[in-house]
Enzyme design. Structure first.
Site, PDB file in Angstrom:
ATOM      1  N   ASP A  96      -5.496  -2.951   6.011  1.00 23.12           N
ATOM      2  CA  ASP A  96      -6.440  -2.355   6.951  1.00 23.12           C
ATOM      3  C   ASP A  96      -7.094  -3.491   7.754  1.00 23.12           C
ATOM      4  O   ASP A  96      -6.382  -4.316   8.324  1.00 23.12           O
ATOM      5  CB  ASP A  96      -7.448  -1.477   6.199  1.00 23.12           C
ATOM      6  CG  ASP A  96      -8.437  -0.764   7.102  1.00 23.12           C
ATOM      7  OD1 ASP A  96      -8.063   0.272   7.685  1.00 23.12           O
ATOM      8  OD2 ASP A  96      -9.583  -1.235   7.230  1.00 23.12           O
ATOM      9  N   HIS A 151      -2.819   5.916   4.007  1.00 23.49           N
ATOM     10  CA  HIS A 151      -3.404   4.657   4.483  1.00 23.49           C
ATOM     11  C   HIS A 151      -3.737   3.672   3.380  1.00 23.49           C
ATOM     12  O   HIS A 151      -3.746   2.458   3.617  1.00 23.49           O
ATOM     13  CB  HIS A 151      -4.668   4.975   5.285  1.00 23.49           C
ATOM     14  CG  HIS A 151      -5.317   3.775   5.884  1.00 23.49           C
ATOM     15  ND1 HIS A 151      -4.698   2.994   6.845  1.00 23.49           N
ATOM     16  CD2 HIS A 151      -6.530   3.195   5.655  1.00 23.49           C
ATOM     17  CE1 HIS A 151      -5.504   1.999   7.188  1.00 23.49           C
ATOM     18  NE2 HIS A 151      -6.610   2.091   6.483  1.00 23.49           N
TER      19      HIS A 151
END
Length: 318
Positions: free
Chosen positions: A102, A297
């Site tokens: 991320d 994610h």
């Protein structure tokens, strides 16, 4: 049994950083994303230690037990790269493998780009390296996706942290579920007059990779510093664009690996698949791209075994 231990170290960047670590051997740094901390690497710390590496996951600038400066302008990409290089110094090493997920991925890519002499290899999870754009990013995002796009919403002072800090257990539970491969699919556009969590549904039950103990751990780690520091990273998007002009289109030369879930909202973003497909143009020693079916994610948390295997195989090849 290998244990994860904790301490604070003084980075040569001037920041006193909390680190979680395990094992001994060549150094592997694990850089978390938003809204996470060292805990998101809990599975990799032990696996890497068992494979013969010194695995270190810091709480980065502004986050959790590290905390740090309150000013927005003290959280630029140059500060973040400086913290990584300073941590390598503080740990007594010349070089490290640097992995990031991320927001940690752009920090890892930038460290490899700005200081390739300190990086044995770079691993990006979820977020591919992207060429520096031709215009400031916030205006481009606003034009393309509107004022409700979460990165634009996060530019506001005070409002996002007031929302996210109000009930941290609910924040982590809803966001970790909503962006996972187990959820219907997160569209991070804040409704007019609403908040970011309005697009993150309350799960009927937690997915198998996430427990109430995990949520409690994130809540506990965020107790010292809250969400202002993490949100300040987003508030530097345009400043980072200005500061990195000297590296416009500069290649990333260390050996590299990219790992992502095929249900990641980042992979679903406009132009993301094209960025991944063309990444070798600016990352010439990209040695592989690993797509994880059904994964969302939170790559290293959702699919720890596959991520561990890919990382260890890559690091062993260096």
């Amino acid at each position: 049994m290998i244990e994860i231990t904790h301490r604070h170290v003084q980075s040569t960047s001037g920041l006193r950083m909390h680190i979680a670590e395990a094992g001994s051997g060549p150094l592997v740094l694990l850089l978390h994303g938003f809204p996470e901390c060292w805990y998101s690497w809990r599975h990799q710390l032990v696996a890497l230690a068992e494979a013969g590496y010194h695995a270190v996951a810091p709480d980065q600038r502004g986050y959790a037990r590290t905390g740090g400066p309150a000013r927005v302008e003290d959280c630029t990409i140059l500060h973040l790269v400086g913290d990584v290089v300073g941590l390598i110094d503080a740990l007594g090493e010349d070089r490290a493998v640097v992995a990031g997920h991320d927001w940690g991925a752009p920090v890892a890519w930038a460290t490899a780009q700005l200081r390739p002499d300190r990086v044995r290899g770079v691993i990006g999870l979820s977020v591919p390296h992207r060429r520096r754009s031709s215009r400031p990013p916030v205006a481009a995002l606003r034009e393309q996706l509107g004022d409700g796009f979460y990165m634009v919403y996060f530019q506001q002072p005070d409002v996002p942290e007031a929302e996210l800090d109000r009930d941290r257990a609910a924040t982590f539970r809803r966001l970790l579920y909503a962006a996972s491969g187990d959820a219907p699919g997160l569209v991070p556009i804040v409704p007019e007059g609403g908040g970011f969590l309005d697009v993150c549904p309350e799960p009927e039950e937690l997915p198998g990779w996430l427990t109430e103990d995990d949520i409690a751990a994130f809540v506990r780690e965020y107790e010292p510093s809250g969400f202002t520091g993490p949100l300040n990273w987003y508030r530097n998007l345009d400043r980072n664009w200005e500061l990195t002009a000297a590296w416009h289109r500069a290649p990333i030369t260390p050996p590299a690996l990219f790992i992502a879930g095929d249900r990641d909202l980042v992979a679903a973003a406009p132009g993301a698949r094209e960025s991944v497909a063309s990444m070798s143009d600016v990352v010439p020693d990209l040695r592989g791209t690993v797509w994880l079916p059904g994964c969302g994610h939170w790559t290293q948390q959702e699919r720890p075994d596959e991520v561990n295997r890919a990382m260890i195989d890559f690091i062993g090849s260096l």
